[in-house]
Motif scaffolding. Structure first.
Motif, PDB file in Angstrom:
ATOM      1  N   GLU A 215       0.722  -1.272   0.711  1.00 38.53           N
ATOM      2  CA  GLU A 215       0.449   0.011  -0.507  1.00 38.53           C
ATOM      3  C   GLU A 215       1.164   1.177   0.216  1.00 38.53           C
ATOM      4  OE1 GLU A 215      -3.778  -1.445   1.875  1.00 38.53           O
ATOM      5  OE2 GLU A 215      -2.602  -0.246   3.623  1.00 38.53           O
ATOM      6  N   GLN A 216       0.655   2.421  -0.777  1.00 38.11           N
ATOM      7  CA  GLN A 216       1.287   3.610  -0.895  1.00 38.11           C
ATOM      8  C   GLN A 216      -0.228   4.948  -0.963  1.00 38.11           C
ATOM      9  OE1 GLN A 216       3.481   2.493  -4.386  1.00 38.11           O
ATOM     10  NE2 GLN A 216       2.497   4.235  -5.735  1.00 38.11           N
ATOM     11  N   PHE A 217       0.936   5.853  -0.889  1.00 39.65           N
ATOM     12  CA  PHE A 217      -0.573   6.503  -1.269  1.00 39.65           C
ATOM     13  C   PHE A 217       0.094   7.706  -2.111  1.00 39.65           C
ATOM     14  CE2 PHE A 217       0.162   5.464   2.841  1.00 39.65           C
ATOM     15  CZ  PHE A 217      -1.471   5.307   3.683  1.00 39.65           C
ATOM     16  N   VAL A 218      -1.249   8.158  -2.856  1.00 45.37           N
ATOM     17  CA  VAL A 218      -1.394   8.473  -4.252  1.00 45.37           C
ATOM     18  C   VAL A 218      -1.873  10.078  -4.816  1.00 45.37           C
ATOM     19  CG1 VAL A 218      -0.542   6.115  -5.033  1.00 45.37           C
ATOM     20  CG2 VAL A 218      -2.810   7.617  -5.395  1.00 45.37           C
ATOM     21  N   TYR A 219      -1.572  10.811  -5.305  1.00 46.13           N
ATOM     22  CA  TYR A 219      -1.982  12.050  -5.482  1.00 46.13           C
ATOM     23  C   TYR A 219      -1.949  12.418  -7.323  1.00 46.13           C
ATOM     24  CZ  TYR A 219      -3.094  17.237  -5.653  1.00 46.13           C
ATOM     25  OH  TYR A 219      -3.594  18.158  -6.303  1.00 46.13           O
ATOM     26  N   VAL A 220      -3.179  12.700  -8.118  1.00 50.62           N
ATOM     27  CA  VAL A 220      -2.861  13.214  -9.399  1.00 50.62           C
ATOM     28  C   VAL A 220      -2.802  14.598  -8.923  1.00 50.62           C
ATOM     29  CG1 VAL A 220      -3.712  13.099 -11.599  1.00 50.62           C
ATOM     30  CG2 VAL A 220      -3.883  10.705  -9.832  1.00 50.62           C
ATOM     31  N   ASP A 221      -1.562  15.131 -10.161  1.00 48.13           N
ATOM     32  CA  ASP A 221      -1.459  16.403  -9.622  1.00 48.13           C
ATOM     33  C   ASP A 221      -2.086  17.291 -10.739  1.00 48.13           C
ATOM     34  OD1 ASP A 221      -0.854  19.012  -9.277  1.00 48.13           O
ATOM     35  OD2 ASP A 221       1.288  19.060  -9.490  1.00 48.13           O
ATOM     36  N   GLU A 222      -3.455  17.612 -10.760  1.00 45.87           N
ATOM     37  CA  GLU A 222      -4.453  18.237 -11.770  1.00 45.87           C
ATOM     38  C   GLU A 222      -3.806  19.955 -12.498  1.00 45.87           C
ATOM     39  OE1 GLU A 222      -6.806  16.483 -12.695  1.00 45.87           O
ATOM     40  OE2 GLU A 222      -7.007  15.537 -10.849  1.00 45.87           O
TER      41      GLU A 222
END
Ligand code: HIF
Length: 300
Positions: A215-222
């Motif tokens: 498990e990791q943490f993610v974010y999409v930079d819009e």
């Protein structure tokens, strides 16, 4: 120290090695185009085995040349870093691997826009694997702040230093075939900055389970500007990175470094310099006092 040892290199000789490292950093075919991040990781993993209680491990010895340490799954992928540096070692055989690995990281941090880290040479190379530290001393990214303290207190670091060091995750990326985690922490992973802390605080990180179960943490930079046809890239954080946010003693340092790049650079330079010295016992003239089974070392 036997008198057959060479004199310490002049600053001009060291400058030649640093130039050779600078010249190999640009690697258009590799990762994000730079050998820099993986060289920083090589130096950190060579030093990060230190155990202050038993005074074993640390940046002396270059034990990763041996299977016992080099084959540790925690060191997966670092053969690339060692291979990048091999031509430099061939050209300047007087420098030990242990010194070269640490010096290369110092050069890489600076060339990627980071601070000047103090570096002192004199490390020796083990000539067999008898003094290589046991496996299991490097951190496990799937864990949290208790684990970080357990690992970094063992080396002699405090909470502020743990957070300052962590800014090195501005650099480079995770590789599915090395650690099993995937992706980079920041958009420009070959430029040293305090962006890592700002992204940690600003973004809404979502837990993502990878196909391998990690498990990791993610974010999409819009907001990032994309070329036509380009997909927005996901940024990532490891569970250990996220624990800097949730821990009451770590978080104030994340906030300070996010706001104050100069403070981060100053603290990072100090703590990374300290990391590279772990496990070294120096005499009054700076020579490393070492026992048997080593190569290198300078005249006293
Ligand atoms: Fe890392 N680190 N690190 N790290 N690290 C990875 C990659 C890099 C931890 C885990 C990982 C530090 C601390 C910790 C760098 C530098 C430093 C990867 C991905 C993992 C899983 C490896 C791969 O798949 O290729 C953990 C759990 C740490 C404890 C907090 C240091 C502070 C941040 C000490 C440090 O300097 C660098 C640079 C990379 C990128 C390597 C690359 O090949 O691009």
């Amino acid at each position: 120290m036997p008198s057959s040892n060479p004199p310490a290199p002049s600053s001009a000789q060291l400058e030649e090695v640093k130039d050779a490292v600078r010249a190999l950093l640009h690697q258009p075919e590799y990762d994000d185009g730079s050998a820099g991040p993986v060289l920083v990781r090589l130096a950190w993993h060579s030093a990060g085995t230190y155990d202050a209680a038993s005074k074993t491990g640390g940046s002396n010895g270059a034990g990763m040349r041996y299977e016992k340490e080099g084959g540790d799954p925690a060191n997966a992928g670092l053969a690339h870093a060692r291979a990048f540096l091999e031509p430099v070692k061939e050209k300047f055989p007087w420098i030990t691997y242990a010194d070269l690995w640490c010096l290369a990281a110092v050069v890489a941090v600076k060339e990627m826009g980071g601070p000047e880290v103090q570096w002192q040479g004199g490390r020796t190379d083990f000539t067999d694997d008898s003094k290589v530290p046991p496996r299991g001393r490097l951190p496990d990214a799937a864990q949290g702040s208790d684990h970080l303290r357990h690992i970094f207190y063992r080396m002699g670091f405090n909470d502020q230093e743990i957070v300052a060091l962590s800014g090195a995750h501005n650099l480079g990326r995770c590789h599915g075939d090395r650690s099993g985690f995937e992706g980079k922490w920041v958009n420009q992973p070959t430029r040293f900055s305090n962006q890592y802390y700002r992204l940690l605080l600003q973004n809404d990180w979502k837990k993502k389970k990878l196909a391998n179960g990690l498990e990791q943490f993610v974010y999409v930079d819009e907001e990032i500007e994309l070329e036509e046809g380009e997909e927005p890239e996901e940024l990532m954080m490891l569970p250990t990175d996220m624990s800097l946010l949730s821990d009451a003693a770590f978080r104030p340092w994340v906030e300070r470094y996010a706001k104050d790049k100069d403070l981060f650079f100053a603290h990072f330079a100090a703590v990374f310099g300290k990391l590279l010295e772990l496990g070294l016992v120096r005499d009054a003239s700076g020579n490393i006092v070492n026992e048997e089974n080593v190569e290198g070392g300078y005249q006293s």
